[in-house]
Structure formats: structure tokens, C-alpha cells
Design an enzyme around this catalytic site. Structure first.
Site, PDB file in Angstrom:
ATOM      1  N   CYS A  98      71.147  68.411  16.864  1.00 14.84           N
ATOM      2  CA  CYS A  98      71.456  69.436  17.867  1.00 14.84           C
ATOM      3  C   CYS A  98      71.777  68.870  19.245  1.00 14.84           C
ATOM      4  CB  CYS A  98      70.301  70.416  17.983  1.00 14.84           C
ATOM      5  SG  CYS A  98      69.635  70.904  16.375  1.00 14.84           S
ATOM      6  N   HIS A 132      67.537  74.388  25.873  1.00 10.87           N
ATOM      7  CA  HIS A 132      67.882  74.254  24.451  1.00 10.87           C
ATOM      8  C   HIS A 132      67.560  75.581  23.761  1.00 10.87           C
ATOM      9  CE1 HIS A 132      68.927  72.304  20.768  1.00 10.87           C
ATOM     10  NE2 HIS A 132      67.717  72.410  20.253  1.00 10.87           N
ATOM     11  N   HIS A 190      72.974  79.146  17.414  1.00  9.19           N
ATOM     12  CA  HIS A 190      72.813  77.705  17.568  1.00  9.19           C
ATOM     13  C   HIS A 190      73.932  77.022  16.797  1.00  9.19           C
ATOM     14  CE1 HIS A 190      71.363  73.801  18.028  1.00  9.19           C
ATOM     15  NE2 HIS A 190      70.156  73.875  17.519  1.00  9.19           N
TER      16      HIS A 190
END
Lengths: 297, 393
Positions: free
Chosen positions: B154, B287, B322
Site C-alpha cells: 500500500c 493512510h 483503498h
């Protein structure tokens, strides 16, 4: 790009029989999925342990690894099971171990390495990109110990897939890791990496020649025979190491071994121990890579 | 850093649509773009809301990752005034790409054929590798400089931007197209579902009732060059990459360090490199995935770092989902948009504060001058990358 990277240690894993000390060579490990022991991350750990057997690391350690195809064993295990079971009985451990950065992360976890942690996925040039990252970190003032290198594996699924597409070349797997020591109180290195280049030039020979011109290398290890430069001693390493994306990293390890006398010069087709070698690689998508390494002994 | 690294072009595609304008409008509104999955059938996981890109692809026959990347990167190059490259520019344009799934959307189909005993489509050998996307993108754009491909889960997209800055510092390129891309596929959808990491109601970053992430897809790119180079060709910077930090938790294969230890070090490193004071940071682009563990760890790290002076903390994943490797790059692009548009973004789908996290996320866009943004990206295996992004005066 000019580099100044001291190689303090190396370790390799390969199916080829190479004349390097046993302490530098790690077994590949059996193929097949094991829920609690992801294959490529386990190999990375084994290489790391071989690399650092007699080393006390500094407090901050960076792990910069490369791979072309990543953890295929776990990817195949998860995807095949997903298809066969239509998602009904997934294998979460296979999923978490399938990510490309699993090798670097697990090695970092094993060593308690909390510095930079990066994974480059650039085919046959992955190891070069880890070297670039190592140099860049040093340019930013990092004094961390750095573990760099590249690993790749094949699986039975890949063998079958390649065969179904008519690909017949001999497959191989493995890789190599290197310890680039910190600059604080370092032991003498074995070798130094002096420069690297990455490009997609119109003419391979011209580019290689221009990259090599400033250096007086004793020989050029080339990935494929068509990369040989006229008038320069060359050694095609893929015929020795097999068709595997990490062969460039293994060729670098073998080069270091020869440069410092841990392996005979004859294994690279040379009569005398060289002082400086170049290693030329190429991705299946046409990007060339070149690095120059010299003995520090 | 000796000379400032300028951002001169931006591009993005996401669940909010194609292009900066569509994304800016949606993100500012606080309205979520999460919706039902209709890209492919998924009997077991199709009920999870996803951030799917629903507009037409400019390269409909290309692998999906490449197609998403191509649209966003062309927009970035256009914005940077590099849409038509001359020979010198072509040689000087490097690409740093963060990517996780590579050609997996196409490979999944090939694996299915192989398991059924059919011949594998041999084009998969040209699309599966992550590096293949970078190589094809370079070919599409006419970029002949170095290409770097990173995959740190990520944090890939953010790390690619940091790598781009490194390339310029090393003198290895004149311009760098840096960013990230990832496409929805069965592997990641089933994978995160197998970890019980997805919220069937859609992610709610930092919310007290959050129950997991929502998968998304997209691409985000910036064009980087040395400030002097940009100004010499008459291109005013949009913003600067003032600093970055990369650390590893060395804690667990997937879960973050519960105290956000590695995340905090990455933030401190980035801020130190940027030579910023904490009170000069206008907001944190978090995040903020919506999982219990990530948001708590990140929240703890932020509270320790900033103490009582915590700036607004906003995650845009409640809006876009995401997008894995793309997320850090998309968030960097959006942070620069917030600078030029002058607002702190809302945290879509945030309802109530989690007392364990201890801060309220903004529910609505707040108009204000935004000069400095801390952008966090934390990946599987504890791969943490933080960017410090600064507005151009």
C-alpha cells in the site's frame, strides 16, 4: 550513474553447480506450498543468515530486495484454490505471503531491521534498482547496513503454462544477496560497485560500449550471447546459471567470488584473476542494465 | 535536498472518475464514490462495496493496470507541458511506478484456462510481470529514460514518488513521471476478504464503528523535475516534494505495529528532512484504511508525534476506497489539489470519534490556506512511506 557501494559479503542460491565456498551457498528448498513457511521469504531469510553469520549489524538496517515475479508459490496456491473452491475456502496465509514485498518484509522482521525496506519488481534488472536505492539512501546521509539483492522462483504451474505456450528454454531459480556495510567502523570490503546504468537505447552495442568506455574492465559478463561486444572478453552467464530473472544478481555474486579469489577465474573463461568486471543484463521488455564491480582486495 | 524537487504535473483516475476536475469535485463534496462491483462476477465477495473506476478506458484492449496508468500519466504530462516529447525530452523522461497486482486481472483468466486443461493464452507472458506495465507505459508515452518499478504493497505509489526524487537528485533523469496504479481483481478482493479485513457496509476511516477497508482501483501520477529546470522552461511548480521517510515496522506480515512505531519514525524522518516545524503542517493526509488496527496504530502515532497540536487528519479512502499501490500517489496528487484549491478535505463516511484514537476527522471541506501536507502510506509487512508536500508560493 556513479556508485560507491562496498560489498562486504555475499550469499547465493542457485541450481547451477558453482565453485564458490560452501558457506556462501544456500540450498533452494523444495518446491510446494507450505502454510507456515513461504518459499521465497524463507530463502531470503536463509541467504540473510548466511550473509551475516559473522557480522554484528549496526542499529539501523535497510532491506532492499528485487524480484521479477515474486512469491509465485503462494500466489499460485491462493489463486488456484480460489478458482477451484470458487472462493469458498480461501487460504489467507497464502495471500499474505504472495505480496511482492513479503521477502523483504519477512527478512526485515527476522533481523529486526527497521530501516528502509523496499522491493523492486523490474525483471532481470531488479537487482540494479536495489543498488540504486542503496546509493540514494547513502547520498541522503544514511549510515545503515544495507542488504540488497534479488530472488526469483518457478513453480510447476509456470512450467506447464510456459509449455502450453511453446516456451522450451530451461528454467532456473534462485538469487543472491549482498551486505553493503555501514560506513561506521566497517571491515574492509570484498569488492566495490563503481557504476550502474539503466536504459532502453535504440542500439544495445553502442550503449554498452559507451557505458563501459570510462572503465577498464577485464571482462564483461553478458546475460545473452547477442549482448557480446566485439574486442572485449565476454562470458555469457545465462548458459551457466539458467533462464531465471535473478541471474544478474547471481552473476554479480559469482563475479565477486572470482574477483577476491574465492572462485577460480576459469569459471568465467578467464586465465588470470580479474581486477574489474562488468555485468550486462536485459529485461524481457528490452531495458538494458549494466554494472561495474572491482575487487577491493 | 540541495535543490527543490518540483511537482509540475498531476494526473489521476479513480472511482470518482477520470481526471483532476472530477476527482476534486467529488472529494471536496465528501460524498463517497464506493459502490457495487460490476467489473467481474464474484459470488463470494461481490457484496462488498468497492471503489471501481466506471468510466471508459482510453486503451480498452490493454491490460487494465496499463489502461488506468496511461490515462492518469497523460494528464500529468499534459499538465507539465510535456505532452509531446522531443528527442531530448524523451531521453530525459524516467518513470518510477508503484504497482502491486501487475497483470493479475488478465493472469487470473489464464490460470482458469490452464486448470481446465485448456491452452494458456501466451500473451500473459507479456502482461503479468509488474515491470511489464512500466515498460508498456514507457512505450505508450515515448519515455526512453530509466524505469523503476516498486512494489511495497500500500505504500508503493508514495515510495515511487520518493524514488523519483532520488532519480533527480542523482542526475539520472531530467523529468520523472512518478506514481502508482492498481486494478481490481479476484486475487485482492478474495484475499482481503479472507483476512476478514473488509467492511460490508463500506469503509469508515477513523470512525468508532469502522469494520474494515473497501478495495478500490485507480492511478495517480506526478511529474517531478528540479526547480531550476522547470523554471528555465517557463513551467511554474505546483508544489514541492520537501522530504520523505521510509521505515519498516519489522513486526508482522500484515498487521501494523500496534503503537504505530514505524509509522511515527517515518513521519519524523520525513519532517526532519523537510526541515518543517510540526505546527506548520496544515493537514495530514492519512493512510486511514478503515481497519481497526491500522487506524488505531496511525492514530496513536499521530497523537505521539503532534501531542496537543494535531492538525486536521483526513483519509480519502472513505470516498475512493483503498487502491493499494495507487493510493499513496492518488493521495499525494489530491494533497496538491487541496493546496491550489485552498481547503482541508473531508473524511468521507466519518460519523463518530473513536475515543481510543482520540480525534475527530473533518466531516466537511474546510476552506483555508494549505501550504504543507504530511501524506502517510503504510503497507503490508510494515513498509511505511511518508511524503512532505509543500505548496509553491
Amino acid at each position: 550513474m556513479k556508485l560507491d557501494l562496498p560489498i562486504h559479503s555475499y550469499a547465493l542460491a542457485t541450481q547451477a553447480e558453482l565453485p564458490v565456498p560452501e558457506t556462501r551457498h544456500v540450498a533452494l528448498g523444495a518446491q510446494g506450498f507450505r502454510a507456515r513457511k513461504a518459499r521465497l521469504p524463507s530463502l531470503a531469510i536463509a541467504l540473510g543468515e548466511a550473509l551475516l553469520a559473522e557480522v554484528t549489524l549496526t542499529e539501523e538496517v535497510s532491506v532492499l530486495l528485487g524480484t521479477a515475479l515474486g512469491c509465485l508459490t503462494e500466489t499460485a496456491a491462493f489463486v488456484e484454490n480460489m478458482i477451484a473452491e470458487q472462493g469458498a475456502a480461501p487460504k489467507p496465509r497464502a495471500f499474505t505471503a504472495s505480496v511482492h514485498n513479503a521477502m523483504a518484509s519477512e527478512l526485515a522482521r527476522k533481523l529486526g531491521a527497521r530501516g528502509e525496506c523496499q522491493t523492486f519488481v523490474a525483471g532481470e534488472n531488479s537487482h540494479l534498482q536495489t543498488l540504486f536505492a542503496a546509493q540514494a539512501a547513502r547520498a541522503r546521509g544514511s549510515r545503515a547496513d544495507q542488504l540488497v539483492g534479488s530472488l526469483d522462483e518457478w513453480t510447476d504451474y509456470v512450467q506447464r503454462a510456459r509449455a502450453s505456450c511453446g516456451e522450451e528454454s530451461q528454467l532456473a531459480e534462485g538469487g543472491a544477496l549482498f551486505h553493503l556495510g555501514s560506513s561506521a567502523g566497517e571491515r574492509p570490503p570484498l569488492a566495490r560497485i563503481l557504476s550502474m546504468g539503466l536504459a532502453r537505447p535504440a542500439n544495445t552495442a553502442s550503449w554498452l560500449a559507451s557505458e563501459l568506455d570510462p572503465h577498464q574492465v577485464d571482462a564483461v559478463l553478458v546475460q545473452d550471447g547477442d549482448m557480446t561486444l566485439p574486442g572485449r572478453p565476454s562470458f555469457e552467464f545465462r548458459s551457466l546459471l539458467g533462464a531465471q530473472p535473478a541471474s544478474g544478481a547471481v552473476a554479480l555474486a559469482l563475479s565477486v567470488a572470482v574477483l577476491v579469489g574465492e572462485a577460480p577465474a576459469e569459471c568465467l573463461g578467464l586465465q588470470l584473476r580479474p581486477r574489474r568486471l562488468a555485468i550486462a543484463t536485459r529485461t524481457r521488455f528490452g531495458e538494458l542494465g549494466l554494472l561495474v564491480v572491482e575487487s577491493a582486495r | 535536498m540541495v535543490e527543490r524537487i518540483a511537482i509540475t504535473g498531476l494526473g489521476m483516475v479513480s472511482a470518482a472518475g477520470r481526471g483532476l476536475a472530477a476527482n476534486l469535485e467529488r472529494l471536496k463534496s465528501g460524498e463517497s464514490a464506493l459502490g457495487p462491483l460490476d467489473l467481474f462476477d464474484s459470488p463470494r465477495c461481490g457484496h462488498f462495496p468497492v471503489g471501481q473506476f466506471r468510466d471508459a478506458l482510453s486503451l480498452p484492449e490493454a491490460p487494465r493496470s496499463l489502461a488506468l496508468a496511461e490515462m492518469a500519466s497523460r494528464e500529468a504530462l499534459q499538465g507539465a507541458g510535456l505532452a509531446g516529447l522531443d528527442e531530448s525530452q524523451s531521453e530525459g523522461l524516467a518513470i518510477a511506478l508503484g504497482i502491486c497486482v501487475g497483470g493479475m486481472p488478465e493472469t487470473e483468466g489464464s490460470i482458469e484456462k490452464l486448470l481446465a486443461g485448456d491452452a494458456c493464452d501466451d500473451s500473459v507472458w507479456n502482461t503479468h510481470e509488474c515491470g511489464a506495465t512500466t515498460a508498456r507505459l514507457a512505450q505508450e508515452l515515448g519515455a526512453r529514460g530509466a524505469t523503476m518499478t516498486l512494489s511495497t504493497a500500500c505504500s508503493s505509489g508514495a515510495q515511487a514518488i520518493a524514488c523519483g526524487a532520488d532519480l533527480l537528485e542523482a542526475g539520472a533523469a531530467r523529468y520523472v513521471l512518478a506514481g502508482g496504479v492498481d486494478a481490481l481483481c479476484h486475487l485482492t478482493l478474495n484475499g482481503f476478504a479472507s483476512l476478514l479485513a473488509m467492511d460490508p457496509e463500506g469503509c469508515r476511516p477513523f470512525d468508532r464503528e469502522r469494520a474494515g477497508m473497501s478495495l478500490g482501483e485507480g492511478a495517480g501520477f506526478v511529474v517531478l523535475e528540479r526547480e531550476s529546470e522547470a523554471r528555465a522552461r517557463g513551467k511554474a511548480p505546483l508544489a514541492f516534494v520537501a522530504g520523505f521517510g521510509n521505515t519498516c515496522d519489522a513486526y508482522h506480515a500484515t498487521a501494523p505495529h500496534p503503537e504505530g512505531e514505524g509509522a511515527e519514525r517515518a513521519m519524523r524522518t520525513a519532517i526532519e528532512r523537510a526541515a518543517w516545524s510540526l505546527d506548520s503542517i496544515d493537514f495530514v493526509s492519512a493512510h486511514g484504511t478503515g481497519t481497526r488496527d491500522n487506524d488505531l496504530a496511525e492514530g496513536r502515532a499521530l497523537r505521539r508525534l503532534f501531542g496537543d497540536g494535531l492538525p486536521p487528519v483526513a483519509s480519502i479512502k472513505g470516498c475512493l476506497g483503498h487502491s493499494l499501490a495507487a493510493s499513496g500517489a492518488i493521495e499525494a496528487v489530491f494533497s496538491v489539489l487541496c493546496m491550489s484549491a485552498g481547503f482541508v478535505p473531508p473524511n468521507a463516511r466519518f460519523g463518530a470519534m473513536d475515543p481510543e484514537i482520540g480525534f475527530e476527522a473533518p466531516r466537511h471541506a474546510e476552506a483555508r490556506v494549505v501550504q504543507r501536507v504530511l501524506s502517510n502510506s503504510f503497507g503490508f509487512g510494515g513498509n511505511n512511506t511518508v511524503l512532505c508536500l509543500e505548496a509553491a508560493n
